[in-house]
Structures are given as structure tokens and as C-alpha cells.
Write an enzyme that holds these catalytic residues in place. Sequence first.
Site: not given
Length: 204
Positions: A68, A94-96, A110, A112, A144, A148
Site C-alpha cells: 500500500r 482504498r485506505i490511504l 472525502n 462519506h 486524517d 472517516d
Amino acid sequence: MNAKSIVVMASGRGSNLRVLLDAIKRGECPVDVHLVISDRADAGALAIARQAGVAEVLHINPKDYADREEYDVACGDAIEAAGCQWVVLAGYMRILSPRFVQRFAGSIINIHPALLPAFTGADGVGDALKYGVKFSGCTVHLVDDVLDGGPILAQAVVPVEDNDDYESLHQRIQAEEHLLYPATLKRIVEDGFYIKGRRVIWRV
Ligand code: GRF
């Protein structure tokens, strides 16, 4: 660096990207989508971006990277090379990595499909429906290290009707997303904000 130049990162259909590009074309949102990145070759967002003539449209394939973090470095390098100031996630699944979040700290936003801090995670719509809330909505927030969990820039509320299923609720939420995301981006570049504790305070 152009303060109004943004990258949109998307994995899916791309309806938020489409309405944003339309709003820009109508002169309603003073940003320039200079770059679109997707992790999926078949993402609708890529086709929408190409059709709209976005300057750079990239499929960056996670399979080409060891992990990742390496993948996110490649995305980050493309974003920096393009000179984008804001990283706008629109259905990016994808989770950063923490390193990416740090690299663009305070500049990643983002959307949501729930009223945060309720129903974080991949299924905000389904989880709200299952829980039985009478209102849900959407949230535009800064990204951050907490999933979320960043400061909230804007929210819109929709009712949950007794006969709603996933599709009908998602559609009602998306209709609000399509108004809220371009409006929030406009506010970010025109007015700006500062952070007080967890609160986003708009300058105008
Ligand atoms: C939106 O519902 C957004 O809230 C979530 O992913 C969805 C993306 O939809 N993060 P689309 O690809 O923009 O149509």
C-alpha cells in the site's frame, strides 16, 4: 502550485466526479480537475474523466506495487508532478497509508454517505439502514489518520423512509452529495477555513 488545481481519486461509478465536472463547466465551482486517478481500470470515473477532457487521467494499478505504501508513493508523486493542491476522494475505496496522509496533510477531503461520526467504514448507507435511524445524509470531511475521522467541513441530512431499501436511500443521499461536494469545494477555494480543536471554522 495552483491553489485551485485538484486531483480526484475514485474507484467506482464516478457520479460525484461527473457532477463536479458539470458544475465547473457551468462556472459554478472555481476549481480545475487537472488529474483523475483510479486504482481500477474499469472505474466509470476514468471514462467520465477522459470524455470530459481532464488533462491527466491515470489508472495506477495496485498490482504493480509491492504494498500500500509504495502504491501511495506512486500516486503521491503523480499528484505532486501535476501540481495539485487538493486531493479530493470521490468513492475511492482504498485506505490511504499514514505516509500519504502526512504528505498531503490538511489537503485531502472525502465524502462519506452517512452523518459522521455515525456509520463510518465501507457501508455507511447499509449500516444506517440496518440500525434504523430516521435521518441519514452525507458528510464532507478532511482526511486524517483515523478512518472517516477528520474534521467535518459540511453535512447534509436526508430522511430515511419506512419503505427504503439500500438503493432508494443511497439515491437520496447521492442527490445531496452531488450538491454538497461542489458547493464545499467552492467554499474551500473561495472562502477558506481554519481548524479550532476539531471544528472547521469558515472564514466567511
Ligand atoms: C459515494 O456515495 C460516496 O459517499 C462514497 O462513495 C460513493 C461514490 O459514488 N464515498 P460515485 O462513484 O461518485 O458515484
